[in-house]
Enzyme design. Sequence first.
Site, PDB file in Angstrom:
ATOM      1  N   LYS A 191       1.340   3.652  -3.196  1.00 57.60           N
ATOM      2  CA  LYS A 191       0.871   5.045  -3.205  1.00 57.60           C
ATOM      3  C   LYS A 191       2.020   6.002  -3.524  1.00 57.60           C
ATOM      4  CE  LYS A 191      -3.591   4.893  -1.912  1.00 57.60           C
ATOM      5  NZ  LYS A 191      -4.702   5.536  -2.624  1.00 57.60           N
TER       6      LYS A 191
ATOM      7  N   TYR B 286       0.844  -1.213   0.000  1.00 61.15           N
ATOM      8  CA  TYR B 286       0.000   0.000   0.000  1.00 61.15           C
ATOM      9  C   TYR B 286       0.875   1.259   0.000  1.00 61.15           C
ATOM     10  CZ  TYR B 286      -3.686   3.234   1.652  1.00 61.15           C
ATOM     11  OH  TYR B 286      -4.572   4.275   1.795  1.00 61.15           O
TER      12      TYR B 286
HETATM   13  P1  NAD Z   1     -12.798   2.169   0.679  1.00 60.30           P
HETATM   14  O1  NAD Z   1     -12.157   0.814   0.729  1.00 60.30           O
HETATM   15  O2  NAD Z   1     -14.094   2.351   1.378  1.00 60.30           O
HETATM   16  O3  NAD Z   1     -12.977   2.632  -0.828  1.00 60.30           O
HETATM   17  C1  NAD Z   1     -12.176   2.220  -1.880  1.00 60.30           C
HETATM   18  C2  NAD Z   1     -13.069   1.923  -3.075  1.00 60.30           C
HETATM   19  O4  NAD Z   1     -12.256   1.539  -4.188  1.00 60.30           O
HETATM   20  C3  NAD Z   1     -14.027   0.763  -2.805  1.00 60.30           C
HETATM   21  O5  NAD Z   1     -15.317   1.117  -3.247  1.00 60.30           O
HETATM   22  C4  NAD Z   1     -13.447  -0.385  -3.638  1.00 60.30           C
HETATM   23  O6  NAD Z   1     -14.437  -1.320  -4.040  1.00 60.30           O
HETATM   24  C5  NAD Z   1     -12.825   0.376  -4.802  1.00 60.30           C
HETATM   25  N1  NAD Z   1     -11.735  -0.312  -5.481  1.00 60.30           N
HETATM   26  C6  NAD Z   1     -10.668  -0.944  -4.926  1.00 60.30           C
HETATM   27  N2  NAD Z   1      -9.854  -1.431  -5.878  1.00 60.30           N
HETATM   28  C7  NAD Z   1     -10.413  -1.088  -7.068  1.00 60.30           C
HETATM   29  C8  NAD Z   1     -10.051  -1.297  -8.429  1.00 60.30           C
HETATM   30  N3  NAD Z   1      -8.939  -1.995  -8.749  1.00 60.30           N
HETATM   31  N4  NAD Z   1     -10.848  -0.801  -9.404  1.00 60.30           N
HETATM   32  C9  NAD Z   1     -11.987  -0.135  -9.085  1.00 60.30           C
HETATM   33  N5  NAD Z   1     -12.396   0.086  -7.819  1.00 60.30           N
HETATM   34  C10 NAD Z   1     -11.608  -0.371  -6.820  1.00 60.30           C
HETATM   35  O7  NAD Z   1     -11.705   3.193   1.216  1.00 60.30           O
HETATM   36  P2  NAD Z   1     -11.824   4.752   1.534  1.00 60.30           P
HETATM   37  O8  NAD Z   1     -11.542   4.907   2.970  1.00 60.30           O
HETATM   38  O9  NAD Z   1     -13.068   5.318   0.973  1.00 60.30           O
HETATM   39  O10 NAD Z   1     -10.549   5.299   0.735  1.00 60.30           O
HETATM   40  C11 NAD Z   1     -10.663   5.941  -0.529  1.00 60.30           C
HETATM   41  C12 NAD Z   1      -9.285   6.391  -0.993  1.00 60.30           C
HETATM   42  O11 NAD Z   1      -8.733   7.284  -0.045  1.00 60.30           O
HETATM   43  C13 NAD Z   1      -8.280   5.250  -1.150  1.00 60.30           C
HETATM   44  O12 NAD Z   1      -7.502   5.458  -2.297  1.00 60.30           O
HETATM   45  C14 NAD Z   1      -7.433   5.340   0.082  1.00 60.30           C
HETATM   46  O13 NAD Z   1      -6.128   4.859  -0.137  1.00 60.30           O
HETATM   47  C15 NAD Z   1      -7.454   6.833   0.347  1.00 60.30           C
HETATM   48  N6  NAD Z   1      -7.219   7.123   1.780  1.00 60.30           N
HETATM   49  C16 NAD Z   1      -8.165   6.854   2.710  1.00 60.30           C
HETATM   50  C17 NAD Z   1      -7.911   7.108   4.054  1.00 60.30           C
HETATM   51  C18 NAD Z   1      -8.923   6.844   5.138  1.00 60.30           C
HETATM   52  O14 NAD Z   1      -8.646   7.141   6.304  1.00 60.30           O
HETATM   53  N7  NAD Z   1     -10.102   6.332   4.850  1.00 60.30           N
HETATM   54  C19 NAD Z   1      -6.659   7.622   4.432  1.00 60.30           C
HETATM   55  C20 NAD Z   1      -5.709   7.845   3.448  1.00 60.30           C
HETATM   56  C21 NAD Z   1      -5.998   7.614   2.115  1.00 60.30           C
END
Ligand code: NAD
Length: 317
Positions: free
Chosen positions: A148, A144
Amino acid sequence: MKRILVTGGAGFIGTHLCERLLQEGNEVICLDNFFTGSRRNVQPFLANPRFELMRHDIVDPILLEVDQIYNLACPASPVHYQANPIKTIKTNVLGIMNMLGLAKRVKARILQASTSEVYGDPLQHPQTESYWGNVNPIGPRSNYDEGKRVAETLMMDYHRQNGVDIRIVRIFNTYGPKMLENDGRVVSNFVCQALRGKDLTVYGNGEQTRSFCYVSDLVEGMVRMMNQDGFTGPVNLGNPGEFTMNELAEKVLALTGSKSSIVYRPLPENDPQRRRPDISLAKEKLGWAPVMPLQEGLVPTIEHFREVVAASLLEKD
Ligand code: NAD
Ligand code: UDP
């Protein structure tokens, strides 16, 4: 009105972002492979003629006519990104290459949802964007973290080499309604454990810190970043309020009124000790700062999980 692609739009943050973009009158294409996201999350938008839901995996190329791309597709919690680490790397690397190729072809602006994990277990505190990080390249979190980091590299190279219009945000721990119950994150774990009357599992001695940003504050920052001109980032988006896991556990117990106890479990490998964003750059460039204190943001989050827990108890009856 713009036509906007949100990859990972059926996930936790993606759903809130789609809702916000629809409220502003945009056309939204939500693209998701439903690994951690769900149709249920976006069900309320399906009747809106400006909303379109597509099942697609960003590891495969796609051509769409859009003005803006928010690239959120990627499982965000350790349990999910470690379930299939090679797939996570493919999503982060091949996925962003496909999205950058699309942005280049249709001249769309693209925003990458990067993460505080690019700082690893930081040696600088709080973390500014100029800090290069302290990341283990071969550990269980590296699929991860390094994925990223490469995605940020690709964003910058497509920008320098091909003139692609990019925006990078580094998101710090975000919480709120629609988080997944089973994602192993500390907020969802503690709240669900408290509501179910189970012990709250604090890892390590509970003195490690995190900074928790409420999801509507984060979405505001992302939209501001996308719609300003002349600043590519990266920019930190997070809430600088810093809490130990022991403090969080106490807050959750108080707000839920739960009688659960706190128990201590081993600290996972490479678990960062401290994390707090320096958001001076976001304040300066975007006029952005979070407005929701943890104490208040936990209330709607707890309400969300109350419904989830009640529904799962009904299913068992
Ligand atoms: P989440 O897991 O709820 O959402 C991720 C979404 O991406 C899901 O709907 C999943 O089905 C979809 N997905 C995964 N792989 C895929 C692919 N290959 N093709 C198409 N769709 C795909 O996570 P989140 O918390 O909503 O995070 C969203 C983004 O924000 C991510 O990129 C994550 O790395 C980033 N982020 C989140 C946080 C946090 O605290 N939630 C912190 C830092 C970064
Ligand atoms: N954590 C905890 N109990 C849990 C889940 C997590 O004490 O039930 C700790 C975890 O070890 C970490 C912090 O809470 O120190 C935040 O974990 P999370 O997975 O939510 O976010 P991340 O580590 O990715 O910042």
